[in-house]
Design a protein around this motif. Structure first.
Motif, PDB file in Angstrom:
ATOM      1  N   ASP A   1       0.829  -1.211   0.000  1.00 16.55           N
ATOM      2  CA  ASP A   1       0.000   0.000   0.000  1.00 16.55           C
ATOM      3  C   ASP A   1       0.864   1.262   0.000  1.00 16.55           C
ATOM      4  O   ASP A   1       0.580   2.221  -0.713  1.00 16.55           O
ATOM      5  N   ILE A   2       1.923   1.257   0.818  1.00 18.34           N
ATOM      6  CA  ILE A   2       2.803   2.445   0.868  1.00 18.34           C
ATOM      7  C   ILE A   2       3.517   2.608  -0.480  1.00 18.34           C
ATOM      8  O   ILE A   2       3.601   3.710  -1.016  1.00 18.34           O
ATOM      9  N   ALA A   3       4.021   1.483  -1.029  1.00 16.98           N
ATOM     10  CA  ALA A   3       4.743   1.553  -2.312  1.00 16.98           C
ATOM     11  C   ALA A   3       3.834   2.125  -3.410  1.00 16.98           C
ATOM     12  O   ALA A   3       4.256   2.983  -4.198  1.00 16.98           O
ATOM     13  N   ILE A   4       2.591   1.686  -3.419  1.00 16.76           N
ATOM     14  CA  ILE A   4       1.648   2.157  -4.450  1.00 16.76           C
ATOM     15  C   ILE A   4       1.301   3.624  -4.199  1.00 16.76           C
ATOM     16  O   ILE A   4       1.338   4.445  -5.114  1.00 16.76           O
ATOM     17  N   ALA A   5       1.015   3.967  -2.935  1.00 21.97           N
ATOM     18  CA  ALA A   5       0.641   5.351  -2.607  1.00 21.97           C
ATOM     19  C   ALA A   5       1.780   6.332  -2.898  1.00 21.97           C
ATOM     20  O   ALA A   5       1.543   7.465  -3.293  1.00 21.97           O
ATOM     21  N   LEU A   6       3.034   5.866  -2.725  1.00 25.39           N
ATOM     22  CA  LEU A   6       4.187   6.740  -3.025  1.00 25.39           C
ATOM     23  C   LEU A   6       4.482   6.775  -4.525  1.00 25.39           C
ATOM     24  O   LEU A   6       5.364   7.504  -4.963  1.00 25.39           O
ATOM     25  N   GLY A   7       3.785   5.928  -5.288  1.00 25.67           N
ATOM     26  CA  GLY A   7       4.013   5.888  -6.741  1.00 25.67           C
ATOM     27  C   GLY A   7       5.319   5.196  -7.104  1.00 25.67           C
ATOM     28  O   GLY A   7       5.887   5.415  -8.169  1.00 25.67           O
TER      29      GLY A   7
ATOM     30  N   THR B   1       3.516  -0.150  -9.409  1.00 27.15           N
ATOM     31  CA  THR B   1       2.084  -0.489  -9.465  1.00 27.15           C
ATOM     32  C   THR B   1       1.871  -1.832  -8.762  1.00 27.15           C
ATOM     33  O   THR B   1       2.827  -2.576  -8.509  1.00 27.15           O
ATOM     34  N   LYS B   2       0.615  -2.146  -8.516  1.00 29.26           N
ATOM     35  CA  LYS B   2       0.253  -3.423  -7.885  1.00 29.26           C
ATOM     36  C   LYS B   2       0.790  -4.581  -8.726  1.00 29.26           C
ATOM     37  O   LYS B   2       1.367  -5.541  -8.205  1.00 29.26           O
ATOM     38  N   ASP B   3       0.608  -4.450 -10.037  1.00 30.68           N
ATOM     39  CA  ASP B   3       1.046  -5.492 -10.955  1.00 30.68           C
ATOM     40  C   ASP B   3       2.584  -5.642 -10.922  1.00 30.68           C
ATOM     41  O   ASP B   3       3.110  -6.755 -10.889  1.00 30.68           O
ATOM     42  N   GLU B   4       3.284  -4.518 -10.890  1.00 32.79           N
ATOM     43  CA  GLU B   4       4.756  -4.574 -10.814  1.00 32.79           C
ATOM     44  C   GLU B   4       5.214  -5.224  -9.510  1.00 32.79           C
ATOM     45  O   GLU B   4       6.155  -6.018  -9.492  1.00 32.79           O
ATOM     46  N   LEU B   5       4.537  -4.907  -8.404  1.00 32.48           N
ATOM     47  CA  LEU B   5       4.923  -5.485  -7.110  1.00 32.48           C
ATOM     48  C   LEU B   5       4.741  -6.995  -7.115  1.00 32.48           C
ATOM     49  O   LEU B   5       5.585  -7.731  -6.602  1.00 32.48           O
ATOM     50  N   LEU B   6       3.666  -7.436  -7.745  1.00 30.36           N
ATOM     51  CA  LEU B   6       3.424  -8.888  -7.857  1.00 30.36           C
ATOM     52  C   LEU B   6       4.527  -9.559  -8.662  1.00 30.36           C
ATOM     53  O   LEU B   6       5.051 -10.611  -8.286  1.00 30.36           O
TER      54      LEU B   6
END
Ligand code: TMP
Ligand code: ASP
Length: 239
Positions: free
Chosen positions: A135-141, A144-149
């Motif tokens: 959530d923090i990684a996505i909120a900080l830009g 993306t969710k897909d990249e994190l996966l």
């Protein structure tokens, strides 16, 4: 390929532009730091050993189908790499409890972690590389969710390949740090895999053969790095 001006100089490597806008040169230096740069030193041939270990491990991963930024070596300490947009997340894979995990949580050093633990830290010296979640990684830009996966899956595959490879070299891999980059819409493994970014323990004695030797004054850093190089890249000692 022609080496042009310096693009960026970090704590242990310097990156140069080249006459090919798609390629950079990453030079492994003999300098090293720990604790957010508070402890500093120089160790002759450290850059050489790390560069050779990183080249060997990145090539191995490429052979096993992992896309990395590695291109080739143009000198003993200089690696040609693909220019990528670095994702500011330090991806840490842990197989055995050690280091900050033991300091922050009630794990015991040496405790086996199966399945491995994956931790994301925000790559920012200014903020002290704090641990983050998706959530923090996505909120900080940062990603993306897909990249994190994708990063998670890649990190675990890389871990399996490295564990397999190191097992017959009598090296345990308690933990290591990876960085990824984007290039043409794809995620590539970037940065290095070396004694600066991994914990390596001798399988028989448990002795640290990595930057912990420097962090915690455990002995001679260059001998430890040379020993890892001897096991991972024996061919450089035959020259
Ligand atoms: P840690 O236990 O200190 O959090 O380190 C975990 C792993 O990450 C360890 O293999 C060393 C590596 N690492 C880096 O590559 N860079 C760093 O800045 C830190 C703190 C650790
Ligand atoms: N690379 C980090 C630094 O210099 C920390 C470490 O590896 O311990 O500050």
């Amino acid at each position: 390929m022609i080496k042009l001006s310096e693009l960026y100089s970090g704590k242990a490597k310097t990156v140069y532009r080249t006459d090919d806008p798609e390629k950079l040169i990453m030079k492994f230096r003999d300098s090293l730091t720990a604790f957010d740069g508070k402890k500093k030193s120089e160790a002759p041939k450290k850059g050489y050993y790390n560069a050779q270990i990183a080249a060997k491990l990145l090539s191995l991963l490429e052979e096993k189908g992992i896309k990395t930024h590695f291109d080739s070596m143009i000198s003993d300490t200089e690696m040609v790499v693909d220019a990528v947009d670095i994702i500011k997340i330090e991806v840490i894979v842990r197989n055995i409890a050690a280091g900050s995990l033991v300091k922050k949580y009630p794990f015991k050093t040496g405790q086996k972690l199966d399945p491995p633990i994956l931790v994301f830290d925000y790559k920012s010296d200014e903020h002290g590389d704090p641990m983050i979640n998706d959530d923090i990684a996505i909120a900080l830009g940062l990603a993306t969710k897909d990249e994190l996966l994708k990063i998670r899956k890649l990190a675990l595959s890389i871990n399996s390949i490295l564990l397999d490879h190191l097992a017959d070299k009598n090296l345990l891999l308690p933990d290591f740090k990876l960085e990824f980059g984007r290039r043409k819409g794809k995620i590539l493994l970037a940065d290095e895999i070396s004694c600066d970014t991994c914990r390596f323990w001798d399988k028989k004695t448990g002795e640290s053969l990595d930057k912990d030797v420097f962090r915690f004054d455990k002995g001679d850093l260059v001998s430890a790095y040379r020993e890892v190089a001897r096991r991972i890249v024996p061919e450089i000692f035959e020259k």
